[in-house]
Design a protein around this motif. Sequence first.
Motif, PDB file in Angstrom:
ATOM      1  N   ASN A 503       0.824  -1.214   0.000  1.00  0.00           N
ATOM      2  CA  ASN A 503       0.000   0.000   0.000  1.00  0.00           C
ATOM      3  C   ASN A 503       0.855   1.259   0.000  1.00  0.00           C
ATOM      4  OD1 ASN A 503      -2.971  -0.483   0.202  1.00  0.00           O
ATOM      5  ND2 ASN A 503      -2.230  -1.915   1.749  1.00  0.00           N
ATOM      6  N   LEU A 504       1.873   1.267   0.859  1.00  0.00           N
ATOM      7  CA  LEU A 504       2.714   2.467   0.963  1.00  0.00           C
ATOM      8  C   LEU A 504       3.441   2.739  -0.354  1.00  0.00           C
ATOM      9  CD1 LEU A 504       4.249   2.016   4.534  1.00  0.00           C
ATOM     10  CD2 LEU A 504       2.529   3.679   3.838  1.00  0.00           C
ATOM     11  N   LEU A 505       3.847   1.668  -1.015  1.00  0.00           N
ATOM     12  CA  LEU A 505       4.605   1.850  -2.256  1.00  0.00           C
ATOM     13  C   LEU A 505       3.759   2.425  -3.395  1.00  0.00           C
ATOM     14  CD1 LEU A 505       6.873  -1.323  -2.208  1.00  0.00           C
ATOM     15  CD2 LEU A 505       7.674   1.043  -2.264  1.00  0.00           C
ATOM     16  N   GLU A 506       2.459   2.395  -3.209  1.00  0.00           N
ATOM     17  CA  GLU A 506       1.599   2.959  -4.260  1.00  0.00           C
ATOM     18  C   GLU A 506       1.404   4.458  -4.096  1.00  0.00           C
ATOM     19  OE1 GLU A 506      -1.987   0.695  -4.422  1.00  0.00           O
ATOM     20  OE2 GLU A 506      -0.867  -1.073  -5.114  1.00  0.00           O
ATOM     21  N   THR A 511       4.002  12.508   2.741  1.00  0.00           N
ATOM     22  CA  THR A 511       2.872  12.978   3.563  1.00  0.00           C
ATOM     23  C   THR A 511       1.727  11.978   3.488  1.00  0.00           C
ATOM     24  OG1 THR A 511       3.546  15.181   2.890  1.00  0.00           O
ATOM     25  CG2 THR A 511       1.408  14.999   3.992  1.00  0.00           C
ATOM     26  N   GLU A 512       1.404  11.552   2.264  1.00  0.00           N
ATOM     27  CA  GLU A 512       0.318  10.564   2.127  1.00  0.00           C
ATOM     28  C   GLU A 512       0.694   9.264   2.832  1.00  0.00           C
ATOM     29  OE1 GLU A 512      -1.078  10.208  -2.120  1.00  0.00           O
ATOM     30  OE2 GLU A 512       0.126  12.019  -2.279  1.00  0.00           O
ATOM     31  N   ALA A 513       1.947   8.869   2.705  1.00  0.00           N
ATOM     32  CA  ALA A 513       2.374   7.607   3.327  1.00  0.00           C
ATOM     33  C   ALA A 513       2.299   7.709   4.855  1.00  0.00           C
ATOM     34  CB  ALA A 513       3.786   7.265   2.890  1.00  0.00           C
ATOM     35  N   ALA A 518      -0.411   6.176   9.786  1.00  0.00           N
ATOM     36  CA  ALA A 518      -1.011   6.586  11.059  1.00  0.00           C
ATOM     37  C   ALA A 518      -2.427   6.031  11.168  1.00  0.00           C
ATOM     38  CB  ALA A 518      -1.015   8.110  11.171  1.00  0.00           C
ATOM     39  N   ASN A 519      -3.198   6.117  10.075  1.00  0.00           N
ATOM     40  CA  ASN A 519      -4.574   5.578  10.101  1.00  0.00           C
ATOM     41  C   ASN A 519      -4.563   4.072  10.326  1.00  0.00           C
ATOM     42  OD1 ASN A 519      -5.555   8.083   9.593  1.00  0.00           O
ATOM     43  ND2 ASN A 519      -5.844   7.752   7.384  1.00  0.00           N
ATOM     44  N   TYR A 520      -3.630   3.420   9.639  1.00  0.00           N
ATOM     45  CA  TYR A 520      -3.542   1.963   9.756  1.00  0.00           C
ATOM     46  C   TYR A 520      -3.223   1.568  11.213  1.00  0.00           C
ATOM     47  CZ  TYR A 520      -1.197  -2.542   9.754  1.00  0.00           C
ATOM     48  OH  TYR A 520      -0.805  -3.800  10.085  1.00  0.00           O
ATOM     49  N   ARG A 524      -5.476  -0.599  13.897  1.00  0.00           N
ATOM     50  CA  ARG A 524      -4.999  -1.822  14.564  1.00  0.00           C
ATOM     51  C   ARG A 524      -5.146  -1.720  16.074  1.00  0.00           C
ATOM     52  NH1 ARG A 524       0.173  -4.786  13.591  1.00  0.00           N
ATOM     53  NH2 ARG A 524      -1.145  -6.388  14.472  1.00  0.00           N
ATOM     54  N   LYS A 525      -4.825  -0.514  16.603  1.00  0.00           N
ATOM     55  CA  LYS A 525      -4.949  -0.320  18.060  1.00  0.00           C
ATOM     56  C   LYS A 525      -6.379  -0.559  18.495  1.00  0.00           C
ATOM     57  CE  LYS A 525      -1.396   2.968  19.347  1.00  0.00           C
ATOM     58  NZ  LYS A 525      -1.149   4.385  19.144  1.00  0.00           N
TER      59      LYS A 525
END
Length: 534
Positions: A503-506, A511-513, A518-520, A524-525
Amino acid sequence: MARSQIEDLVARLSCELGPEEAEILSSQLLILEDEMVWDATLAVIRLERINAEAAFSRAVGNIATRFLEIEDETFRERVIDLQDVEQRVLRAFLGEMDNALDLPEQPSVIVAVNLTPSDTAVLGRNNVLGFLMEEGGNTGHVAILARSIGVPAVVGLKGCLAGLEAGRMVAVDGITGKFILDPDQTLQARFAVLRSEALVASEKLAGLRDLEAITPDGHRLHLMANIALPLEVDEALARGAEGVGLLRTEYLFFQHQTIPSEDEQTEIYSDMVRRMSGRPVIFRTLDVGGDKVSDYLGAKREYNPFLGWRGIRFSLANRVLFKTQMKAICRAGVAGPIKIMFPMITGVEELRLAKEVFQEAVAELEVTGVAHVGALDLGIMVETPAAVLAADLLAAECDFFSIGSNDLIQYTLAMDRGNARVSYLYQPLHPAVLRAIKATVEAGHRAGIQVGICGEMGSETRLAEVLLGLGLDEISLHGAALPKVKQVIRWTKFSEAQSVVENLLELATATEANQWLANYIDGRKLARMEKETP
Ligand code: PEP
Ligand code: MG
């Protein structure tokens, strides 16, 4: 007298907190016995014929000044230990039995400009609810001790503590590094909850020490420690490090006034290897230059230092020094498993030359017959874009890679790592950085060698899933960060971490990464909390 006082304190700490915490003060015993301190004191007495107190104080002061000149937090923090020992010895000269520090009579927060490690140890948990200190850094001994006795401490509060008189109510948040003056009832209640949550969390983390860094779907990673000074070995072991993934040997040189001889280096290196009790130690050969200049080694300040005479370039130009260091490392190999790693490699030529010097070192040791190990893994730091782009060629000629993300980010994003004005460009999740790490791991694995990472990226808990998903075999990090990173690994399936990386590589920007990650992590938390709440 000073020695027996410190020994008593060590024994007390050892009983109350355990041997690892006591080791922090044991380092002060080494200062008391240090030849550098004694020889300098005796020299001042002989030459200037002044009293022993003044001579001792001058000798310690000189060492402290030298440490303060080195642009590195670790040395500045060691100065506090030096001053602590100095004060204790001077008190002993005055016939004072021990620390005059009064223990608080009721539960209190200690506010100070600076505290010595022994002050902190004496105060311990005796009615101490927290520490607020103007000076000091996060990795200083006071912070380490406070952390291990479970008392929140906020340090480095220069200019913020004026007007904090005795008797005021203050709430200390050691997690965010903040304090609040005169908290109201609601805030007090919130802090009480935070406190009990933090206690439960740290007990859980301490329990991870002897467990493996393995994901729920069985993917195993090695968590190692980054070390600059011998006294950090104990901290690394206390946190459960499986070895030393980066020993920054240049610091051992900076501690000396002249270049340490082969025998001296052998002694220091062997001691560290021995104390790691069979766990591997990766010695990085001298990495001077850049921001680590040292007049006596001849590496001077340059106009463009990070592109200048640094790392392997310096060592190859100082072949005798380089060979001597490798001889000492090979001799230390008798005390336990070791590897050698070369910094700042930009191509195969440098690697071949470095290996040639290594072979010469081994050949010379063989002639003299001194005990040593001649067959070692030789690896490189992948910390220049050139090394990433030539990773396949380099992997074919070395035994392992360790990614130096601090320099790799600096050189990839063309941002001086020491310049605060461009520090916003330090972006581990920049697509160029992620691609560079991915390419390095893939090239290493295609050639069948292990790939680790030893830059500061490894110590960022939020990046643990990313490093796992990128397929790194080893993360070498600060001891203090190790348990949290291990916990993330033990919670995260390798397959999930891989899809995080996909996902990050896309994404096109850091900033988007950062936002995506952070959302991910928040998601999970939340999921974990729901799972844990009956
Ligand atoms: C790095 O560059 O990431 C690294 C680990 O080496 P240093 O920080 O010592 O340059
Ligand atoms: Mg580096």
